[in-house]
Design a protein around this motif. Structure first.
Motif, PDB file in Angstrom:
ATOM      1  N   PRO A 104      31.114  20.430  54.359  1.00  0.00           N
ATOM      2  CA  PRO A 104      32.266  21.249  54.738  1.00  0.00           C
ATOM      3  C   PRO A 104      32.667  22.176  53.589  1.00  0.00           C
ATOM      4  N   GLU A 105      33.105  23.374  53.927  1.00  0.00           N
ATOM      5  CA  GLU A 105      33.466  24.351  52.891  1.00  0.00           C
ATOM      6  C   GLU A 105      34.555  23.815  51.968  1.00  0.00           C
ATOM      7  N   GLU A 106      35.548  23.089  52.534  1.00  0.00           N
ATOM      8  CA  GLU A 106      36.644  22.594  51.689  1.00  0.00           C
ATOM      9  C   GLU A 106      36.162  21.513  50.728  1.00  0.00           C
ATOM     10  N   THR A 107      35.143  20.736  51.138  1.00  0.00           N
ATOM     11  CA  THR A 107      34.570  19.715  50.245  1.00  0.00           C
ATOM     12  C   THR A 107      33.826  20.394  49.101  1.00  0.00           C
ATOM     13  N   LEU A 108      33.051  21.427  49.429  1.00  0.00           N
ATOM     14  CA  LEU A 108      32.342  22.159  48.374  1.00  0.00           C
ATOM     15  C   LEU A 108      33.346  22.757  47.384  1.00  0.00           C
ATOM     16  N   LEU A 109      34.453  23.281  47.900  1.00  0.00           N
ATOM     17  CA  LEU A 109      35.495  23.845  47.037  1.00  0.00           C
ATOM     18  C   LEU A 109      36.063  22.780  46.099  1.00  0.00           C
ATOM     19  N   ASP A 110      36.381  21.606  46.635  1.00  0.00           N
ATOM     20  CA  ASP A 110      36.932  20.509  45.816  1.00  0.00           C
ATOM     21  C   ASP A 110      35.954  20.111  44.703  1.00  0.00           C
ATOM     22  N   LEU A 111      34.675  19.986  45.066  1.00  0.00           N
ATOM     23  CA  LEU A 111      33.676  19.546  44.082  1.00  0.00           C
ATOM     24  C   LEU A 111      33.432  20.622  43.023  1.00  0.00           C
ATOM     25  N   ALA A 112      33.437  21.881  43.436  1.00  0.00           N
ATOM     26  CA  ALA A 112      33.274  22.972  42.466  1.00  0.00           C
ATOM     27  C   ALA A 112      34.417  22.966  41.459  1.00  0.00           C
ATOM     28  N   ASN A 113      35.626  22.662  41.928  1.00  0.00           N
ATOM     29  CA  ASN A 113      36.774  22.603  41.021  1.00  0.00           C
ATOM     30  C   ASN A 113      36.667  21.437  40.037  1.00  0.00           C
ATOM     31  N   ILE A 115      33.653  20.323  38.920  1.00  0.00           N
ATOM     32  CA  ILE A 115      32.498  20.603  38.051  1.00  0.00           C
ATOM     33  C   ILE A 115      32.783  21.741  37.076  1.00  0.00           C
ATOM     34  N   ALA A 116      33.590  22.719  37.490  1.00  0.00           N
ATOM     35  CA  ALA A 116      33.788  23.933  36.689  1.00  0.00           C
ATOM     36  C   ALA A 116      34.235  23.660  35.249  1.00  0.00           C
ATOM     37  N   PRO A 117      35.237  22.803  35.015  1.00  0.00           N
ATOM     38  CA  PRO A 117      35.639  22.583  33.618  1.00  0.00           C
ATOM     39  C   PRO A 117      34.549  21.920  32.782  1.00  0.00           C
ATOM     40  N   VAL A 118      33.751  21.061  33.413  1.00  0.00           N
ATOM     41  CA  VAL A 118      32.653  20.397  32.707  1.00  0.00           C
ATOM     42  C   VAL A 118      31.586  21.428  32.341  1.00  0.00           C
ATOM     43  N   ALA A 119      31.313  22.338  33.293  1.00  0.00           N
ATOM     44  CA  ALA A 119      30.336  23.399  33.046  1.00  0.00           C
ATOM     45  C   ALA A 119      30.815  24.323  31.936  1.00  0.00           C
ATOM     46  N   LYS A 120      32.115  24.575  31.911  1.00  0.00           N
ATOM     47  CA  LYS A 120      32.677  25.481  30.898  1.00  0.00           C
ATOM     48  C   LYS A 120      32.560  24.863  29.503  1.00  0.00           C
ATOM     49  N   GLY A 128      24.513  25.222  25.884  1.00  0.00           N
ATOM     50  CA  GLY A 128      24.663  26.465  26.649  1.00  0.00           C
ATOM     51  C   GLY A 128      25.076  26.222  28.088  1.00  0.00           C
ATOM     52  N   SER A 129      25.343  27.304  28.792  1.00  0.00           N
ATOM     53  CA  SER A 129      25.841  27.207  30.169  1.00  0.00           C
ATOM     54  C   SER A 129      24.814  26.570  31.098  1.00  0.00           C
ATOM     55  N   PRO A 130      25.274  25.704  32.001  1.00  0.00           N
ATOM     56  CA  PRO A 130      24.357  25.221  33.037  1.00  0.00           C
ATOM     57  C   PRO A 130      23.956  26.378  33.949  1.00  0.00           C
ATOM     58  N   THR A 131      22.791  26.279  34.551  1.00  0.00           N
ATOM     59  CA  THR A 131      22.319  27.302  35.480  1.00  0.00           C
ATOM     60  C   THR A 131      22.928  27.070  36.857  1.00  0.00           C
ATOM     61  N   MET A 132      22.719  28.059  37.714  1.00  0.00           N
ATOM     62  CA  MET A 132      23.181  27.918  39.109  1.00  0.00           C
ATOM     63  C   MET A 132      22.573  26.670  39.762  1.00  0.00           C
ATOM     64  N   PHE A 133      21.270  26.431  39.522  1.00  0.00           N
ATOM     65  CA  PHE A 133      20.621  25.294  40.165  1.00  0.00           C
ATOM     66  C   PHE A 133      21.132  23.965  39.598  1.00  0.00           C
ATOM     67  N   GLU A 134      21.447  23.945  38.312  1.00  0.00           N
ATOM     68  CA  GLU A 134      21.988  22.717  37.718  1.00  0.00           C
ATOM     69  C   GLU A 134      23.354  22.382  38.299  1.00  0.00           C
ATOM     70  N   VAL A 135      24.210  23.378  38.460  1.00  0.00           N
ATOM     71  CA  VAL A 135      25.531  23.137  39.060  1.00  0.00           C
ATOM     72  C   VAL A 135      25.375  22.710  40.523  1.00  0.00           C
ATOM     73  N   SER A 136      24.439  23.342  41.237  1.00  0.00           N
ATOM     74  CA  SER A 136      24.199  22.957  42.638  1.00  0.00           C
ATOM     75  C   SER A 136      23.708  21.514  42.738  1.00  0.00           C
ATOM     76  N   THR A 137      22.840  21.116  41.824  1.00  0.00           N
ATOM     77  CA  THR A 137      22.326  19.746  41.810  1.00  0.00           C
ATOM     78  C   THR A 137      23.450  18.751  41.519  1.00  0.00           C
ATOM     79  N   ALA A 138      24.297  19.089  40.553  1.00  0.00           N
ATOM     80  CA  ALA A 138      25.450  18.228  40.239  1.00  0.00           C
ATOM     81  C   ALA A 138      26.362  18.096  41.453  1.00  0.00           C
ATOM     82  N   LEU A 139      26.570  19.219  42.140  1.00  0.00           N
ATOM     83  CA  LEU A 139      27.427  19.215  43.327  1.00  0.00           C
ATOM     84  C   LEU A 139      26.834  18.313  44.410  1.00  0.00           C
ATOM     85  N   ALA A 140      25.517  18.403  44.599  1.00  0.00           N
ATOM     86  CA  ALA A 140      24.848  17.564  45.600  1.00  0.00           C
ATOM     87  C   ALA A 140      25.026  16.082  45.278  1.00  0.00           C
ATOM     88  N   ILE A 141      24.837  15.720  44.007  1.00  0.00           N
ATOM     89  CA  ILE A 141      24.955  14.308  43.616  1.00  0.00           C
ATOM     90  C   ILE A 141      26.379  13.805  43.851  1.00  0.00           C
TER      91      ILE A 141
END
Length: 458
Positions: A104-113, A115-120, A128-141
């Motif tokens: 669900p879009e709202e779940t993806l939004l919650d998880l991105a919020n 992950i974002a500070p950890v990525a920063k 260095g910065s995680p890549t798009m695929f690394e953040v996507s993988t973290a989100l999936a897990i």
């Protein structure tokens, strides 16, 4: 890993669109093989991937279709199934599925919020910065481990295997579909080099199934499996299949493995899908025989029949008859050429093609040109697109020895105009095919199926 929240991150993403925009903003960091950044991100969250059961899928072609077979059959047999794949055809959420439904879009939004500070913080560190695929993988897990809790996760590699971000996990069984020439800029210049990268998903003591056919690659897999103490189930040795009848709608095969034989019907077309299905069936047999998965024959067969993967020999229009196929490397082109002549009857074959700049186009064209009557060369709407004029020059070099004598070649850089040309030239008895990079297939599919919410990307 202590997190120091900045003002920017303290103001969280407020919409799904913002979250996806942020994830895609990481694309310029490119593909950076290695597991350090994903390991540090997962340590921050308490290593949630260790609570999940994974089936890890690698290979040059057939990964997505194999994932579809596995996900569909396990669901039919009553299991809750997570699936992580790439790229996506319609929406970013396609990559993260639970029981066949997008996150669900709202779940993806919650998880991105989350992950974002950890990525920063990671971006400010030596890693260095995680890549798009690394953040996507973290989100999936996080989605699978903390939101929907699947019994098993079908887990597709992004690129290669050994240094791919998805190799963070220890699966219960691995599948290597095949090995061909793709991503040589990252994985190596020879089939053996690429095979060693793919074989990197083989873990100590974890069984691995493979459908590779080249003797030199079989040798690499056998050597790696022996080193790791893993049992290797190889197509042609521990299991095999015989192809049955095929039509424009279905095909069948007879699977024979070490534990049982079975007649299987598929809705996905082409001999390569029989190979993919046989590999998936051997994975399922390992799960049933050694890991106490309850997989009844009737439900298994229903799962194989229902399995579907968008953009793979998919007919999306009846009049004119248009088929989409994301074949984008020489092996994919060979399978496409064989499948088209076998599954469809037609008077003329009109083919529209758009490619990325980093592929082996000469070998691709050598497989495709002999069966084409009209070739429309275009360009995908994507940053790494191949120039259509360069593609044309390559066709002209190959034309005399490879193409039909009366082959007509049209260059139309705008893919929308190219599609209109394909439609107008494909008469009732003809077949129109759109092939090449999945980024273009995604756009064409959205247009033909009138999908207004289509996104596209890696």
């Amino acid at each position: 890993m202590g997190v120091n929240l900045s003002e920017e991150i303290r103001q969280p993403f407020t919409s799904y669109t913002d979250a996806v925009k942020w994830i895609n903003s990481l694309i310029p960091f490119g593909i950076r093989p290695g597991l350090e950044r994903i390991q540090r991100m997962m340590e921050h969250f308490g290593n949630p991937h260790r609570r999940l059961k994974f089936v890890h899928v690698a290979g040059t072609n057939g990964k997505g279709s194999s994932c579809a077979f596995l996900s569909s059959t396990l669901q039919e047999c009553g299991y809750d199934v997570g699936m992580f794949t790439s790229p996506y055809i319609t929406k970013f959420t396609n990559r993260f599925q639970f029981n066949g439904e997008d996150i669900p879009e709202e779940t993806l939004l919650d998880l991105a919020n989350r992950i974002a500070p950890v990525a920063k913080e990671l971006a400010a560190s030596e890693w260095g910065s995680p890549t798009m695929f690394e953040v996507s993988t973290a989100l999936a897990i996080l989605y699978f481990a903390e939101v929907c809790y699947p019994d098993v996760v079908v887990w597709e590699t992004g690129l290669g295997g050994r240094m791919d971000v998805t190799n963070l996990v220890t699966p219960i069984v691995s599948l290597i579909t095949n090995v061909g020439m793709d991503h040589t800029d990252i994985l190596g210049d020879t089939l053996e080099d690429i095979a060693r990268e793919k074989a990197g998903i083989i873990k100590p003591g974890i069984p691995v199934v493979s459908c590779v056919s080249q003797p030199s690659i079989i040798a690499v897999l056998k050597e790696t499996a022996k080193e790791k103490g893993s049992t290797l189930y190889l197509l042609g040795e521990q299991f095999r299949y015989e192809r049955g009848e095929s039509s424009a709608r279905t095909q069948s095969l007879r699977f024979e493995g070490p534990f049982r034989a079975m007649d299987i019907e598929l809705s996905m077309l082409g001999e390569h899908q029989c190979t993919n299905a046989a590999g998936a069936m051997m994975v399922l047999e390992v799960l049933r025989q050694y890991m106490a998965f309850v997989l009844e024959e009737e439900q298994l067969l229903a799962g194989f029949r229902k399995a579907f993967w968008a953009g793979r020999l998919e007919q999306v229009s009846e009049q004119p008859r248009i088929v989409l196929d994301g074949a984008h490397n020489p092996e994919g082109a060979e399978a496409l050429a064989r499948s088209l002549t076998e599954a469809f009857s037609y008077r003329k074959l009109n083919l529209m093609m758009g490619m990325l700049a980093n592929k082996h186009h000469r070998e691709y064209l050598e497989h495709i040109l002999p069966i084409v009557d009209t070739l429309i060369l275009t360009e995908p709407d994507f940053r790494k697109k191949m120039d259509a004029d360069s593609l044309y020059q390559l066709v002209e070099q190959l034309r005399r020895n490879t193409a039909k004598a009366d082959l007509e070649v049209i260059v139309e850089r705008d893919w929308k105009r190219a599609l209109a040309l394909l439609q107008s030239r494909t008469e009732r008895e003809d077949l129109g095919v759109v092939t090449g990079t999945l980024y273009m297939i995604a756009d064409v599919r959205a247009t033909l199926l009138h999908q207004t919410d289509s996104e596209k990307g890696w």
